[in-house]
Design an enzyme around this catalytic site. Structure first.
Site, PDB file in Angstrom:
ATOM      1  N   ARG B 243       0.778  -1.262  -0.137  1.00  0.00           N
ATOM      2  CA  ARG B 243      -0.174  -0.146  -0.006  1.00  0.00           C
ATOM      3  C   ARG B 243       0.877   1.216   0.043  1.00  0.00           C
ATOM      4  O   ARG B 243       1.805   1.511   1.026  1.00  0.00           O
ATOM      5  CB  ARG B 243      -0.808  -0.171   1.210  1.00  0.00           C
ATOM      6  CG  ARG B 243      -2.013   1.031   1.365  1.00  0.00           C
ATOM      7  CD  ARG B 243      -1.687   2.000   2.473  1.00  0.00           C
ATOM      8  NE  ARG B 243      -2.597   3.041   2.596  1.00  0.00           N
ATOM      9  CZ  ARG B 243      -2.328   4.292   3.262  1.00  0.00           C
ATOM     10  NH1 ARG B 243      -1.267   4.521   3.758  1.00  0.00           N
ATOM     11  NH2 ARG B 243      -3.346   5.001   3.457  1.00  0.00           N
ATOM     12  N   LEU B 244       0.805   1.992  -1.177  1.00  0.00           N
ATOM     13  CA  LEU B 244       1.847   3.192  -1.358  1.00  0.00           C
ATOM     14  C   LEU B 244       1.200   4.401  -0.878  1.00  0.00           C
ATOM     15  O   LEU B 244       0.219   4.748  -1.163  1.00  0.00           O
ATOM     16  CB  LEU B 244       1.937   3.315  -2.729  1.00  0.00           C
ATOM     17  CG  LEU B 244       2.616   2.240  -3.471  1.00  0.00           C
ATOM     18  CD1 LEU B 244       2.682   2.408  -4.967  1.00  0.00           C
ATOM     19  CD2 LEU B 244       3.918   1.639  -3.148  1.00  0.00           C
ATOM     20  N   ASP B 245       1.437   4.971   0.457  1.00  0.00           N
ATOM     21  CA  ASP B 245       1.115   5.908   1.328  1.00  0.00           C
ATOM     22  C   ASP B 245       1.084   7.349   0.421  1.00  0.00           C
ATOM     23  O   ASP B 245       1.861   7.619  -0.210  1.00  0.00           O
ATOM     24  CB  ASP B 245       1.720   6.018   2.373  1.00  0.00           C
ATOM     25  CG  ASP B 245       1.421   7.092   3.319  1.00  0.00           C
ATOM     26  OD1 ASP B 245       0.033   7.041   3.770  1.00  0.00           O
ATOM     27  OD2 ASP B 245       1.871   8.217   3.644  1.00  0.00           O
ATOM     28  N   HIS B 248      -0.228  11.196  -3.853  1.00  0.00           N
ATOM     29  CA  HIS B 248      -0.517  12.507  -4.518  1.00  0.00           C
ATOM     30  C   HIS B 248       0.526  13.468  -3.900  1.00  0.00           C
ATOM     31  O   HIS B 248       0.676  14.272  -4.551  1.00  0.00           O
ATOM     32  CB  HIS B 248      -1.974  12.815  -4.154  1.00  0.00           C
ATOM     33  CG  HIS B 248      -2.416  12.348  -2.524  1.00  0.00           C
ATOM     34  ND1 HIS B 248      -3.064  11.561  -2.091  1.00  0.00           N
ATOM     35  CD2 HIS B 248      -2.122  13.197  -1.501  1.00  0.00           C
ATOM     36  CE1 HIS B 248      -3.189  11.297  -0.943  1.00  0.00           C
ATOM     37  NE2 HIS B 248      -2.560  12.604  -0.405  1.00  0.00           N
ATOM     38  N   GLU B 282      -2.600   4.510  -2.172  1.00  0.00           N
ATOM     39  CA  GLU B 282      -3.228   5.801  -1.622  1.00  0.00           C
ATOM     40  C   GLU B 282      -3.290   6.965  -2.389  1.00  0.00           C
ATOM     41  O   GLU B 282      -2.359   7.720  -2.216  1.00  0.00           O
ATOM     42  CB  GLU B 282      -2.924   6.039   0.032  1.00  0.00           C
ATOM     43  CG  GLU B 282      -4.171   6.931   0.672  1.00  0.00           C
ATOM     44  CD  GLU B 282      -3.438   7.812   1.731  1.00  0.00           C
ATOM     45  OE1 GLU B 282      -4.302   8.276   2.632  1.00  0.00           O
ATOM     46  OE2 GLU B 282      -2.441   7.775   2.116  1.00  0.00           O
ATOM     47  N   ASP B 307     -11.323   7.046  -0.760  1.00  0.00           N
ATOM     48  CA  ASP B 307     -11.598   7.532   0.651  1.00  0.00           C
ATOM     49  C   ASP B 307     -13.059   7.860   0.318  1.00  0.00           C
ATOM     50  O   ASP B 307     -13.945   8.104   1.533  1.00  0.00           O
ATOM     51  CB  ASP B 307     -10.827   8.383   1.373  1.00  0.00           C
ATOM     52  CG  ASP B 307      -9.614   7.638   1.870  1.00  0.00           C
ATOM     53  OD1 ASP B 307      -9.473   6.454   2.015  1.00  0.00           O
ATOM     54  OD2 ASP B 307      -8.695   8.535   2.408  1.00  0.00           O
ATOM     55  N   HIS B 310     -15.949   6.039   1.678  1.00  0.00           N
ATOM     56  CA  HIS B 310     -16.066   5.957   3.209  1.00  0.00           C
ATOM     57  C   HIS B 310     -16.665   7.561   3.486  1.00  0.00           C
ATOM     58  O   HIS B 310     -17.674   7.395   4.302  1.00  0.00           O
ATOM     59  CB  HIS B 310     -14.780   5.981   3.871  1.00  0.00           C
ATOM     60  CG  HIS B 310     -14.793   6.464   5.371  1.00  0.00           C
ATOM     61  ND1 HIS B 310     -14.627   7.812   5.605  1.00  0.00           N
ATOM     62  CD2 HIS B 310     -14.964   6.020   6.329  1.00  0.00           C
ATOM     63  CE1 HIS B 310     -14.797   7.914   7.078  1.00  0.00           C
ATOM     64  NE2 HIS B 310     -15.114   6.786   7.524  1.00  0.00           N
ATOM     65  N   HIS B 375      -7.366   3.467   9.552  1.00  0.00           N
ATOM     66  CA  HIS B 375      -6.740   4.235  10.532  1.00  0.00           C
ATOM     67  C   HIS B 375      -6.903   5.746  10.567  1.00  0.00           C
ATOM     68  O   HIS B 375      -6.923   6.187  11.576  1.00  0.00           O
ATOM     69  CB  HIS B 375      -5.379   3.828  10.335  1.00  0.00           C
ATOM     70  CG  HIS B 375      -4.750   4.382   9.696  1.00  0.00           C
ATOM     71  ND1 HIS B 375      -4.719   3.720   8.068  1.00  0.00           N
ATOM     72  CD2 HIS B 375      -3.718   5.408   9.364  1.00  0.00           C
ATOM     73  CE1 HIS B 375      -3.806   4.358   7.262  1.00  0.00           C
ATOM     74  NE2 HIS B 375      -3.406   5.523   8.051  1.00  0.00           N
ATOM     75  N   GLN B 377      -9.393   7.622   9.114  1.00  0.00           N
ATOM     76  CA  GLN B 377     -10.672   8.053   9.441  1.00  0.00           C
ATOM     77  C   GLN B 377     -11.182   7.831  10.787  1.00  0.00           C
ATOM     78  O   GLN B 377     -11.931   8.748  11.614  1.00  0.00           O
ATOM     79  CB  GLN B 377     -11.825   7.303   8.431  1.00  0.00           C
ATOM     80  CG  GLN B 377     -11.399   7.327   7.157  1.00  0.00           C
ATOM     81  CD  GLN B 377     -11.060   8.553   6.408  1.00  0.00           C
ATOM     82  OE1 GLN B 377     -11.608   9.731   7.098  1.00  0.00           O
ATOM     83  NE2 GLN B 377     -10.246   8.521   5.512  1.00  0.00           N
ATOM     84  N   GLY B 379      -8.329   7.678  13.423  1.00  0.00           N
ATOM     85  CA  GLY B 379      -7.433   8.102  14.344  1.00  0.00           C
ATOM     86  C   GLY B 379      -6.895   9.473  13.799  1.00  0.00           C
ATOM     87  O   GLY B 379      -6.502  10.215  14.892  1.00  0.00           O
TER      88      GLY B 379
END
Lengths: 576, 576
Positions: B243-245, B248, B282, B307, B310, B375, B377, B379
């Site tokens: 998962r590539l944080d 953007h 992401e 997202d 969500h 995490h 949404q 945290g």
């Protein structure tokens, strides 16, 4: 007239100063302010005042008769009487472009002055002129890239009507017009856009400071400002294409790149007008995405400048290796440039200290614009020397020949065709003395790095620097100038008349060369034509079957076996 | 061992500190330094000294047993005895992912602790775990996004062998492993990369400061650092995907985007291993280019987080409208999200104050990853409240149902499946007291804006904040937790076993809704299944033919005419 201004940074009022009065605009949504103001009729002068602040030009001012700090003037574009109803647009694949700077092209230094020399352009045989930026910048003299009123043709050049007259005259003589537009930054003087809204932001930086905000908050209106501006030139000034300055400095991370948005809008306008309109990017990224279609994930521009074609040629012809020329200098690189425009297509570039570019495979020749000289390559030198001042006339003819037999879109720079005696130096006319001094000093410091003595670097602010750069049309009374002009005319006529010698697919051109003996032979397959050049110190015997069409020096043909003797620094074109 | 270090910023020397001595490296081209150093055998500790400076970790250190400021340790990846020879990779289109944070998932807070709860994961029915960042960051406690040693699994979690044990154990139980990797910035503490080379630059800015230099001078090695890192996880740790944080925040203007370079390299490795490896971005850009193939001008990633799915759901369920939720809140938007993941597909977003996104047409469901909680949404709220703390159990079941019957890749967040009683708060453990205070204060200031009293905002640096966020597995002894777990298990089993209920094309799902009455019915065409939810205050009679498969509350079926009575805050799934 209904006036609408985007000014989200206004907190309380936006007023129009017109006819001695102040008329408040009404606030509508998202920072738009508007009013119907009868006094704003064609020819009326006005300014805008934000929250009671000083008078500012309208960001979309169509005319700044008193310069960047003066009043804006209403222009009725409908009032101009066009005569170019039969003009059908520009076919890039069959065109030779001619870049000119309005201020130095003629003695008058105006749009009218260009019209006065149109016979020359027509007899030269070029298909379109490309005007260096023509919109209002600070002062009278300048290259134009420091422009700030992007909608207002430079008053010193003749303003809106002057430009329309020029385009109309060009069209009536069968010439197209491309205009150089600058969307990546604004000039340092007379730039009041930030008073109105978030035109710039800090997230992206360019060589000229803050980047244009095309993907941050408020960017819809900034994008509209740019896209509408492009459409305005094409619609209200009948220009045939735009050269988009330094698009690599427009950073847009959003889902739809502004250049794609622009090309889609331009295509729609093209369809509505029934005339194709061309967008040509200046990009140094060697990235196919600029010219690929949106369907292929690209931005859909018609063509991209390919400066590496120039660099590869210039470095070979002059032996120069300063700055970016350090990346070039071999015949192998020149051969690659001749074939595919981009030399760095995924290779390590020492000058950039990184891998650069990507393969152009799948693109076609008309998607690349190439030149042997242009305003940047000449004018960004300390002395603004043309190629003619750096190498022999024979090599200049070699450059011209490779250019005008290339499968890409060739572009000439004003005076190149007669090996003009005048340089093209960097000149400015900043009205702010501090800014003027900073520019002069910056120029001196820049070239001190390359060993120039400060006193030898022409001062951009000095009017003499501008005057030195003005074309001397009386050059043409001298035989070596008229001889070069004849060479260019012959090449352009050949390109126009010889079947399949215009733009072509990338695999149409093959190159053979000998790095030791310094000769190179180009074959244009579909045209059935070869170009041989000899860059060695001695004459060379080359095998080259066919009939000589043009040669820059006497060529000895040995009968029977297709051998020719090509003198040093000369070029020959043969047809099989 | 042959050690090679890229350190172009070293002016004179790069030395290896090992076994009590200093071994100089030799300089080769382009800033590479190397030597064959016998002392560097597996298990040896070493550090690097540039120009005689303080000891620094190797930028590619495989293990930092004493933390970000300590020595690096040589790891022999060949030495690990893998038992997962039959594992064949992760099929995203048929998978449910489970995001977990190693430090709080178990009492031990280690990779081993995850293994200890693997029965739970297997019986839940998820297909893969997605680990929040697992590499070395400053201190012991942290989310992991402030990591700095990108090649070294966090020592406090169990280091390299601990992670390999976990992956191996997962594979032996049929679970895949996705690891969250951060390439857009590095943490503020223990980041010595800039001593070595131009890893960062000023041209692009991110929320976390200087951007990563992937397109400026020296960027080849920075890109290699990132791409090689991605390959390392897939090759040396057998992970199934990354998962590539926040991609953007990686701005790359070059001809080939680094994500495309990465996806091509990963595809090559996939082919060589015979196991597909997935890259999941992401991204908040709603831009198809991330997942389109390079042939279509895209970067070729397998999937992208979405997202907005969500946000659309959360805003409807909770009625919240702060921050980015201000862009959401209608059933119409929820319906759009359920169908195509992206709500903003070229529309004006008030929160962003610009048009956002682009149509996802042509993409397919498995290219989007969606969640009802994760995490971020949870945290990034001041109190780290789960959805369970914000709305009724009925609405939480509605969220779970829409998630697990969606045509996109569903992701759960640890404990979501039992409506865990624990929050997931923002916690850090910065060793530098000044930095720690700044982070604590920054957090208080951030939420003051939303009306939080400073004393009510949990202090990230306080160990209690971390402990509060640790899952309480004894929750499961309480019926309302086990009841929720049963609901999730049933939904996951249904998704797995019901034909065509996994990922699907975007047109497979249709939605009908009534904004006044607040009901919504989803149809999954190929699966022949409908999901009806009632968000109104009263029970609703809905026309819904078919057999009830699952319902969150007793549903009254009126015989003969396909009408059912759906209580408020409940959901039913019927099969036709």
């Amino acid at each position: 007239m209904l006036l609408s201004v985007w000014a989200p940074r206004a907190e309380a009022t936006v007023e129009v100063l017109v006819a001695g009065g102040r008329v408040p605009l009404l606030h509508s949504e998202r920072g738009r302010w508007w009013a119907d103001i009868p006094e704003l009729m064609a020819g009326a002068d006005y300014a805008l005042s934000i929250d009671g602040g000083p008078p500012r030009p309208d960001p979309r001012s169509a005319h700044q008769p008193a310069g960047v700090d003066g009043m804006s003037r209403i222009v009725d574009h409908e009032a101009f009487e066009w005569t170019d109803t039969r003009w059908g647009g520009l076919d890039l694949g069959r065109s030779v472009l001619y870049e000119l700077h309005v201020g130095t092209f003629s003695g008058a230094g105006t749009f009218r002055g260009v019209i006065d020399h149109m016979d020359h352009l027509v007899s030269l045989g070029v298909d379109a002129i490309e005007l260096m930026p023509v919109v209002e910048f600070s002062g009278v003299r300048g290259w134009g890239y420091d422009c700030v009123d992007l909608w207002a043709p430079h008053s010193a050049y003749g303003g809106p009507d002057g430009l329309k007259d020029l385009v109309d005259a060009c069209h009536s003589r069968g010439l197209g017009v491309v205009v150089d537009v600058v969307y990546n930054h604004l000039g340092p003087a007379g730039n009041f856009l930030a008073d109105f809204g978030p035109y710039f932001d800090d997230r992206h930086h360019t060589n000229w400071g803050q980047g244009i905000n095309v993907d941050g908050p408020g960017s819809d209106e900034v994008r509209a400002f740019i896209v509408d501006n492009a459409l305005m030139w094409l619609r209200d000034y009948h220009v045939d294409g735009l050269r988009l300055d330094a698009v690599h400095a427009i950073v847009d991370e959003s889902a739809t790149h502004i250049l794609e948005q622009m090309s889609v809008a331009v295509q729609r306008l093209s369809a509505a007008r029934g005339v194709p309109l061309r967008l040509i990017a200046e990009s140094d990224l060697n990235a196919p995405r600029f010219v690929r279609s949106p369907r292929e994930g690209g931005y859909g521009l018609a063509a991209s400048w390919a400066d590496e074609w120039h660099h590869a040629l210039h470095a070979v012809l002059t032996g120069e290796s300063d700055g970016y020329y350090s990346d070039f200098g071999s015949l192998e690189q020149l051969a690659k440039a001749l074939q595919q425009a981009w030399v760095y297509d995924g290779e390590y570039s020492p000058h950039r200290d990184r891998v650069h570019g990507r393969s152009p495979a799948g693109l076609s020749g008309e998607q690349f614009l190439v030149c042997a000289q242009n305003h940047d390559q000449i004018g960004n030198r300390a002395g603004g020397e043309r190629l003619t001042a750096l190498t022999s006339p024979g090599r200049v003819k070699i450059a011209a020949t490779l250019l005008l037999t290339s499968p890409f879109v060739p572009l000439l720079f004003q005076g190149e065709e007669w090996a003009a005696s005048t340089p093209f130096q960097y000149f400015t006319d900043h009205q702010d003395p501090a800014l003027g001094r900073a520019v002069s000093e910056g120029r001196r410091n820049e070239f001190a790095y390359f060993g120039w003595r400060p006193e030898d670097v022409p001062d951009p602010q000095d009017a003499a620097t501008f005057e030195r750069s003005r074309l001397r049309w009386d050059d043409l009374s001298q035989s070596h100038h008229s001889d070069m002009l004849a060479w260019y005319r012959a090449l352009i006529a050949l390109r126009r008349n010889h079947p399949h010698l215009g733009c072509a697919e990338l695999d149409d051109l093959t190159v053979d060369y000998d790095a030791d003996q310094q000769w190179l032979i180009v074959q244009r397959t579909a045209a059935g034509l070869s170009v041989a050049i000899n860059l060695g110190v001695d004459a060379r015997v080359l095998r080259l079957k066919g009939d000589v069409l043009l040669s820059s020096a006497p060529v000895l043909e040995k009968l029977g076996d297709g051998l020719i003797v090509l003198p040093a620094d000369s070029v020959v074109i043969v047809s099989w």
